[in-house]
Write a protein that holds these residues in place. Structure first.
Motif, short mmCIF file in Angstrom:
data_model
loop_
_atom_site.label_atom_id
_atom_site.label_comp_id
_atom_site.label_asym_id
_atom_site.label_seq_id
_atom_site.Cartn_x
_atom_site.Cartn_y
_atom_site.Cartn_z
N PRO A 161 0.77 -0.68 -0.09
CA PRO A 161 0.09 0.02 0.11
C PRO A 161 0.96 1.41 -0.29
N LEU A 162 0.59 2.34 -0.39
CA LEU A 162 1.19 3.46 -1.00
C LEU A 162 0.43 4.63 -0.36
N MET A 163 1.09 5.06 0.60
CA MET A 163 1.18 7.07 1.05
C MET A 163 1.72 8.03 -0.25
N LEU A 164 1.25 8.68 -1.01
CA LEU A 164 2.05 10.10 -1.17
C LEU A 164 1.29 11.49 -0.12
N SER A 165 2.83 11.93 -0.17
CA SER A 165 3.03 12.85 0.85
C SER A 165 4.15 13.71 -0.73
N GLY A 166 4.61 15.13 -0.10
CA GLY A 166 4.53 16.29 -0.27
C GLY A 166 4.36 17.28 -1.50
N GLY A 167 4.36 18.04 -0.13
CA GLY A 167 3.78 19.38 -0.97
C GLY A 167 2.44 19.29 -1.53
N LEU A 168 1.48 18.56 -1.01
CA LEU A 168 0.24 18.61 -1.10
C LEU A 168 -0.48 19.36 -0.34
N ASP A 169 -1.74 19.67 -0.35
CA ASP A 169 -2.65 20.50 0.20
C ASP A 169 -4.15 20.61 -0.90
N ALA A 170 -4.77 21.21 -0.07
CA ALA A 170 -6.26 21.15 -0.27
C ALA A 170 -6.27 21.48 -1.53
N GLY A 171 -5.77 22.33 -2.50
CA GLY A 171 -5.61 22.96 -3.76
C GLY A 171 -5.24 21.42 -4.41
N ASN A 172 -4.16 20.70 -4.71
CA ASN A 172 -3.50 19.64 -5.35
C ASN A 172 -4.25 18.68 -5.33
N VAL A 173 -4.54 17.77 -3.99
CA VAL A 173 -4.87 16.68 -3.75
C VAL A 173 -5.18 15.95 -4.08
N GLY A 174 -6.54 16.17 -4.81
CA GLY A 174 -7.56 15.92 -5.74
C GLY A 174 -6.98 15.38 -7.32
N GLU A 175 -5.76 16.16 -7.58
CA GLU A 175 -5.28 15.47 -9.09
C GLU A 175 -4.13 14.40 -8.66
N ALA A 176 -3.45 14.99 -7.53
CA ALA A 176 -2.48 14.29 -6.60
C ALA A 176 -2.71 12.72 -6.73
N ILE A 177 -4.49 11.98 -6.37
CA ILE A 177 -4.56 11.73 -6.53
C ILE A 177 -5.69 10.09 -7.41
N ALA A 178 -5.62 11.56 -8.24
CA ALA A 178 -6.31 11.22 -9.87
C ALA A 178 -5.24 10.44 -10.59
N ILE A 179 -3.83 11.05 -10.03
CA ILE A 179 -3.02 10.50 -11.15
C ILE A 179 -2.08 9.55 -10.94
N ALA A 180 -1.53 9.16 -9.37
CA ALA A 180 -0.99 8.47 -8.50
C ALA A 180 -1.91 7.35 -7.77
N GLY A 181 -2.88 7.70 -7.89
CA GLY A 181 -4.51 6.25 -6.92
C GLY A 181 -3.48 6.02 -5.98
N PRO A 182 -3.27 6.99 -5.01
CA PRO A 182 -2.75 5.78 -3.51
C PRO A 182 -3.36 5.69 -2.83
N ASP A 183 -3.10 5.25 -1.58
CA ASP A 183 -3.76 4.38 -0.92
C ASP A 183 -4.44 5.00 0.06
N GLY A 184 -3.47 6.43 0.49
CA GLY A 184 -3.15 6.49 1.48
C GLY A 184 -2.97 8.39 1.00
N VAL A 185 -2.46 9.62 1.95
CA VAL A 185 -2.01 10.41 1.34
C VAL A 185 -1.64 11.15 2.93
N ASP A 186 -0.73 11.64 2.59
CA ASP A 186 0.34 12.26 4.24
C ASP A 186 0.66 13.84 3.60
N VAL A 187 -0.35 14.46 4.83
CA VAL A 187 0.09 16.01 5.16
C VAL A 187 0.89 16.42 6.17
N SER A 188 1.44 17.79 5.68
CA SER A 188 2.53 18.42 7.39
C SER A 188 2.01 19.67 7.04
#
Length: 225
Positions: A161-188
Motif C-alpha cells: 500500500p502506497l501513501m503519497l506525500s510531498g507538497g500536498l494541500d487542499a488545492g492539489n491533493v485531488g489531482e495527486a490522487i487522480a494521477i498516482a492512485g494512492p492508498d493514502g495521503v500524508d500532509v504536514s
C-alpha cells in the motif's frame, strides 16, 4: 475506494482535535531533534491519549538508535512506526521483529532510480510513503513542502500500500490522487499556519478535498503484499 489521510507533525491539542473531527485516519508525531515539529515522548503520549480511540497513532523516526525507538514504543504505544531516514531492509526487518508493529518506510523521489530502489523493501515493510527528495545540503529528510513528478510512480508495478506525500494541500491533493492512485495521503506543512502549528480550517479543507476525490471515483492502483 477509501484513501487514508495522515496528518503529520502534531504538536498541539487543537490540531489533533481538528484532525479527529475532520475524519482523518492517522496522526503523526515526529521524534527527530532537527525538525520544527519534534516532540518529546511524554508530550506526544499525553496528546495521543486524548484521541487514541478516534485516530491511528504514527511515530516518525529518522535513523533512530534502539534506545530511542524503545522509549517511543513504550511511552507512546503507536499503531505504526514510520521510518524516514536511510534505514536498510535489514534494519526494517529487525525493527519489525523487535517491536511487532507495522512499518511505514518513507522514500524520497527525485527520479526514476529512486522509484526503482523501493523494490528492495518489498516484503519487509507494510506501507510505502513517497515524498519529494530533499536537496543534498538539506538539514533534515522529507519533502520540505515540495512536490515531485507523481507520474514517476507508474514505475512501481506491484507494491505494498502506497501513501503519497510531498507538497500536498487542499488545492492539489485531488489531482495527486487522480494521477498516482494512492492508498493514502500524508500532509504536514500543507495544513499549517506556521511550522508545527496545524490550522483547523486547512485540515478540514484538506480532508474534504480527499473525500471529494474519493467520490469522484479515482481508482487506487493494484498492490500485492
Amino acid at each position: 475506494m477509501h484513501v487514508d489521510i495522515k496528518i503529520c507533525g502534531m504538536t498541539e491539542a487543537a490540531g489533533l482535535r481538528a484532525a479527529c473531527d475532520a475524519g482523518a485516519d492517522l496522526a503523526g508525531f515526529v521524534f527527530f531533534s532537527r525538525s520544527p515539529r519534534n516532540i518529546g515522548v511524554a508530550s506526544a503520549a499525553g496528546l495521543a491519549a486524548t484521541a487514541r480511540e478516534r485516530i491511528g497513532i504514527v511515530a516518525l523516526l529518522v535513523d533512530a538508535p534502539d534506545d530511542l525507538v524503545d522509549a517511543v514504543v513504550e511511552g507512546l504505544a503507536p499503531d505504526f512506526l514510520q521510518l524516514h531516514g536511510q534505514e536498510t531492509p535489514e534494519r526494517c526487518v529487525e525493527l519489525r521483529r523487535r517491536h511487532k508493529l507495522p512499518l511505514i518506510k518513507a522514500f524520497g523521489i527525485g527520479d526514476a532510480g529512486d522509484v526503482d530502489a523501493i523494490r528492495g523493501y518489498h516484503g519487509v515493510i507494510d506501507r510505502i510513503l513517497v515524498d519529494a527528495k530533499p536537496p543534498k545540503d538539506a538539514e533534515r529528510p522529507g519533502g520540505l513542502g515540495r512536490s515531485f513528478d507523481w507520474s514517476l510512480l507508474d514505475r512501481l508495478g506491484a507494491h505494498p500500500p502506497l501513501m503519497l506525500s510531498g507538497g500536498l494541500d487542499a488545492g492539489n491533493v485531488g489531482e495527486a490522487i487522480a494521477i498516482a492512485g494512492p492508498d493514502g495521503v500524508d500532509v504536514s506543512s500543507g495544513v499549517e499556519s506556521a511550522p508545527g502549528r496545524k490550522d483547523p480550517v486547512r485540515i478540514r479543507e484538506f480532508v474534504a478535498a480527499v473525500r471529494a476525490a474519493e467520490a469522484a471515483g479515482a481508482p487506487a492502483k493494484e498492490f500485492e503484499e
